[in-house]
Design a protein around this motif. Structure first.
Motif, PDB file in Angstrom:
ATOM      1  N   LEU A  51      50.662  25.248  43.566  1.00 30.50           N
ATOM      2  CA  LEU A  51      49.170  25.716  43.243  1.00 30.50           C
ATOM      3  C   LEU A  51      48.720  26.696  44.196  1.00 30.50           C
ATOM      4  CD1 LEU A  51      46.878  24.676  41.022  1.00 30.50           C
ATOM      5  CD2 LEU A  51      46.052  23.132  42.953  1.00 30.50           C
ATOM      6  N   PHE A  52      48.887  26.675  45.559  1.00 26.78           N
ATOM      7  CA  PHE A  52      48.310  27.517  46.341  1.00 26.78           C
ATOM      8  C   PHE A  52      48.930  28.898  45.973  1.00 26.78           C
ATOM      9  CE2 PHE A  52      48.815  30.288  50.257  1.00 26.78           C
ATOM     10  CZ  PHE A  52      47.479  30.192  50.533  1.00 26.78           C
ATOM     11  N   ILE A  53      50.158  28.962  45.723  1.00 26.03           N
ATOM     12  CA  ILE A  53      51.011  30.393  45.418  1.00 26.03           C
ATOM     13  C   ILE A  53      50.175  30.947  44.191  1.00 26.03           C
ATOM     14  CG2 ILE A  53      53.053  31.389  44.922  1.00 26.03           C
ATOM     15  CD1 ILE A  53      54.327  29.708  47.105  1.00 26.03           C
ATOM     16  N   TYR A  54      50.297  30.068  43.029  1.00 23.49           N
ATOM     17  CA  TYR A  54      49.902  30.458  41.873  1.00 23.49           C
ATOM     18  C   TYR A  54      48.264  30.986  42.048  1.00 23.49           C
ATOM     19  CZ  TYR A  54      53.603  29.516  38.722  1.00 23.49           C
ATOM     20  OH  TYR A  54      54.851  29.387  37.857  1.00 23.49           O
ATOM     21  N   SER A  55      47.544  30.304  42.835  1.00 22.23           N
ATOM     22  CA  SER A  55      46.002  30.599  42.844  1.00 22.23           C
ATOM     23  C   SER A  55      45.839  31.852  43.675  1.00 22.23           C
ATOM     24  CB  SER A  55      45.379  29.487  43.662  1.00 22.23           C
ATOM     25  OG  SER A  55      45.315  28.307  42.969  1.00 22.23           O
ATOM     26  N   THR A  56      46.646  32.219  44.581  1.00 14.60           N
ATOM     27  CA  THR A  56      46.721  33.432  45.323  1.00 14.60           C
ATOM     28  C   THR A  56      47.158  34.621  44.331  1.00 14.60           C
ATOM     29  OG1 THR A  56      47.351  32.203  47.265  1.00 14.60           O
ATOM     30  CG2 THR A  56      47.736  34.512  47.391  1.00 14.60           C
ATOM     31  N   LEU A  57      48.087  34.480  43.336  1.00 11.36           N
ATOM     32  CA  LEU A  57      48.657  35.446  42.725  1.00 11.36           C
ATOM     33  C   LEU A  57      47.424  35.743  41.730  1.00 11.36           C
ATOM     34  CD1 LEU A  57      52.258  34.451  42.388  1.00 11.36           C
ATOM     35  CD2 LEU A  57      51.482  36.488  43.533  1.00 11.36           C
ATOM     36  N   PHE A  58      47.091  34.594  40.977  1.00 10.30           N
ATOM     37  CA  PHE A  58      46.002  34.615  39.765  1.00 10.30           C
ATOM     38  C   PHE A  58      44.892  35.429  40.468  1.00 10.30           C
ATOM     39  CE2 PHE A  58      42.155  32.030  38.659  1.00 10.30           C
ATOM     40  CZ  PHE A  58      41.882  32.712  37.663  1.00 10.30           C
ATOM     41  N   ILE A  59      44.228  35.147  41.580  1.00  8.23           N
ATOM     42  CA  ILE A  59      42.856  35.829  42.150  1.00  8.23           C
ATOM     43  C   ILE A  59      43.314  37.172  42.464  1.00  8.23           C
ATOM     44  CG2 ILE A  59      41.243  35.613  43.921  1.00  8.23           C
ATOM     45  CD1 ILE A  59      41.480  32.684  43.608  1.00  8.23           C
ATOM     46  N   GLY A  60      44.698  37.534  43.162  1.00  9.14           N
ATOM     47  CA  GLY A  60      44.757  38.546  43.800  1.00  9.14           C
ATOM     48  C   GLY A  60      44.923  39.669  42.659  1.00  9.14           C
ATOM     49  N   PHE A  61      45.885  39.606  41.685  1.00 13.97           N
ATOM     50  CA  PHE A  61      46.087  40.251  40.419  1.00 13.97           C
ATOM     51  C   PHE A  61      44.841  40.686  39.611  1.00 13.97           C
ATOM     52  CE2 PHE A  61      50.793  39.660  40.956  1.00 13.97           C
ATOM     53  CZ  PHE A  61      51.034  40.955  41.001  1.00 13.97           C
ATOM     54  N   GLY A  62      43.999  39.625  39.498  1.00 10.47           N
ATOM     55  CA  GLY A  62      42.980  39.736  38.776  1.00 10.47           C
ATOM     56  C   GLY A  62      41.899  40.690  39.799  1.00 10.47           C
ATOM     57  N   LEU A  63      41.926  40.621  40.942  1.00  5.97           N
ATOM     58  CA  LEU A  63      41.191  41.462  41.692  1.00  5.97           C
ATOM     59  C   LEU A  63      41.618  42.911  41.727  1.00  5.97           C
ATOM     60  CD1 LEU A  63      40.190  39.401  44.933  1.00  5.97           C
ATOM     61  CD2 LEU A  63      38.823  40.015  42.986  1.00  5.97           C
ATOM     62  N   LYS A  70      29.555  44.161  35.890  1.00  4.46           N
ATOM     63  CA  LYS A  70      30.206  43.892  36.854  1.00  4.46           C
ATOM     64  C   LYS A  70      30.707  42.493  36.757  1.00  4.46           C
ATOM     65  CE  LYS A  70      29.920  47.858  38.817  1.00  4.46           C
ATOM     66  NZ  LYS A  70      30.448  48.808  38.061  1.00  4.46           N
ATOM     67  N   LEU A  71      29.803  41.416  36.376  1.00  2.00           N
ATOM     68  CA  LEU A  71      30.251  40.082  36.418  1.00  2.00           C
ATOM     69  C   LEU A  71      31.303  39.957  35.160  1.00  2.00           C
ATOM     70  CD1 LEU A  71      30.269  37.368  37.696  1.00  2.00           C
ATOM     71  CD2 LEU A  71      28.137  36.732  36.115  1.00  2.00           C
ATOM     72  N   TYR A  72      31.061  40.533  34.130  1.00  2.00           N
ATOM     73  CA  TYR A  72      31.821  40.477  32.835  1.00  2.00           C
ATOM     74  C   TYR A  72      33.266  40.927  33.090  1.00  2.00           C
ATOM     75  CZ  TYR A  72      33.306  40.034  28.144  1.00  2.00           C
ATOM     76  OH  TYR A  72      33.880  39.839  26.835  1.00  2.00           O
ATOM     77  N   GLU A  73      33.263  42.096  33.805  1.00  2.00           N
ATOM     78  CA  GLU A  73      34.571  42.814  34.199  1.00  2.00           C
ATOM     79  C   GLU A  73      35.356  41.740  35.219  1.00  2.00           C
ATOM     80  OE1 GLU A  73      33.351  46.550  35.743  1.00  2.00           O
ATOM     81  OE2 GLU A  73      33.532  47.621  33.799  1.00  2.00           O
ATOM     82  N   LEU A  74      34.610  41.176  36.149  1.00  2.00           N
ATOM     83  CA  LEU A  74      35.409  40.297  36.932  1.00  2.00           C
ATOM     84  C   LEU A  74      35.878  39.239  36.334  1.00  2.00           C
ATOM     85  CD1 LEU A  74      36.262  39.672  39.743  1.00  2.00           C
ATOM     86  CD2 LEU A  74      34.053  38.606  40.186  1.00  2.00           C
ATOM     87  N   GLN A  75      35.099  38.621  35.389  1.00  2.00           N
ATOM     88  CA  GLN A  75      35.645  37.410  34.693  1.00  2.00           C
ATOM     89  C   GLN A  75      36.710  37.862  33.498  1.00  2.00           C
ATOM     90  OE1 GLN A  75      31.601  36.511  32.617  1.00  2.00           O
ATOM     91  NE2 GLN A  75      31.577  34.755  33.897  1.00  2.00           N
ATOM     92  N   SER A  76      36.770  38.959  32.942  1.00  2.00           N
ATOM     93  CA  SER A  76      37.673  39.431  31.999  1.00  2.00           C
ATOM     94  C   SER A  76      38.949  39.705  32.815  1.00  2.00           C
ATOM     95  CB  SER A  76      37.477  40.549  31.493  1.00  2.00           C
ATOM     96  OG  SER A  76      36.093  40.452  30.602  1.00  2.00           O
ATOM     97  N   SER A  77      39.020  40.125  34.105  1.00  2.00           N
ATOM     98  CA  SER A  77      40.098  40.389  34.968  1.00  2.00           C
ATOM     99  C   SER A  77      40.916  39.150  35.302  1.00  2.00           C
ATOM    100  CB  SER A  77      39.523  41.344  36.237  1.00  2.00           C
ATOM    101  OG  SER A  77      38.935  42.558  35.928  1.00  2.00           O
ATOM    102  N   LEU A  78      39.993  38.370  35.809  1.00  2.00           N
ATOM    103  CA  LEU A  78      40.566  36.904  36.168  1.00  2.00           C
ATOM    104  C   LEU A  78      41.136  36.252  35.166  1.00  2.00           C
ATOM    105  CD1 LEU A  78      37.956  35.736  38.733  1.00  2.00           C
ATOM    106  CD2 LEU A  78      40.220  36.603  39.331  1.00  2.00           C
ATOM    107  N   TYR A  79      40.476  36.293  33.973  1.00  2.00           N
ATOM    108  CA  TYR A  79      40.919  35.688  32.857  1.00  2.00           C
ATOM    109  C   TYR A  79      42.352  36.305  32.339  1.00  2.00           C
ATOM    110  CZ  TYR A  79      41.358  34.640  27.641  1.00  2.00           C
ATOM    111  OH  TYR A  79      42.051  34.634  26.535  1.00  2.00           O
TER     112      TYR A  79
END
Length: 137
Positions: free
Chosen positions: A41-53, A77-86
């Motif tokens: 879960l930690f690895i997936y979270s790191t990747l999910f957030i990292g690539f989103g950023l 900006k907030l919508y771009e961040l949400q879209s990137s993470l999604y």
């Protein structure tokens, strides 16, 4: 300058997170357990957030890396961040609904993220089998 520093930092964190899959002592508990689940879960979270950023940072410097339903993503900006993470989440877990699509550099990044998402479970299983075999001998 801050863009390149943040991009390097994010990539470094992603690489260090993935590196733990291949270290012999990465898991103290070698078999399937809650600790293993939290570890993944930690690895997936790191990747999910990292690539989103990464997607988000590239959009901040004016590169179009994602489009929504064939059109440019709303520039709030907030919508771009949400879209990137999604988009990062659906790409990492290979769901890919099709509402957001990568373009330009985003295609290359999405392919890398998808390949990593596919290999994490396989590498975790291989690591567990190798450790199990070592314990048997």
């Amino acid at each position: 300058m801050a863009f390149y520093f943040l991009l390097f930092l994010i990539i470094f964190i992603i690489v260090m997170s993935l590196r733990t899959l291949f270290l012999p002592s990465a898991l103290q508990e070698k078999y399937i357990s809650w600790q293993s689940f939290v570890y993944l879960l930690f690895i997936y979270s790191t990747l999910f957030i990292g690539f989103g950023l990464i997607y988000f940072l590239l959009m901040q410097i004016g590169l179009e890396v994602l489009i929504e339903n064939g059109q440019k993503i709303d520039s709030r900006k907030l919508y771009e961040l949400q879209s990137s993470l999604y988009f990062s989440g659906v790409t990492l877990f290979s769901i890919g609904y099709g509402d957001l699509s990568p373009v330009g550099y985003g295609r290359f990044i999405a392919i890398m993220e998808g390949m990593i998402g596919y290999t994490i479970p396989a590498s975790f299983v291989v690591r567990t089998v190798i450790d199990f075999r070592k314990d048997q001998t």
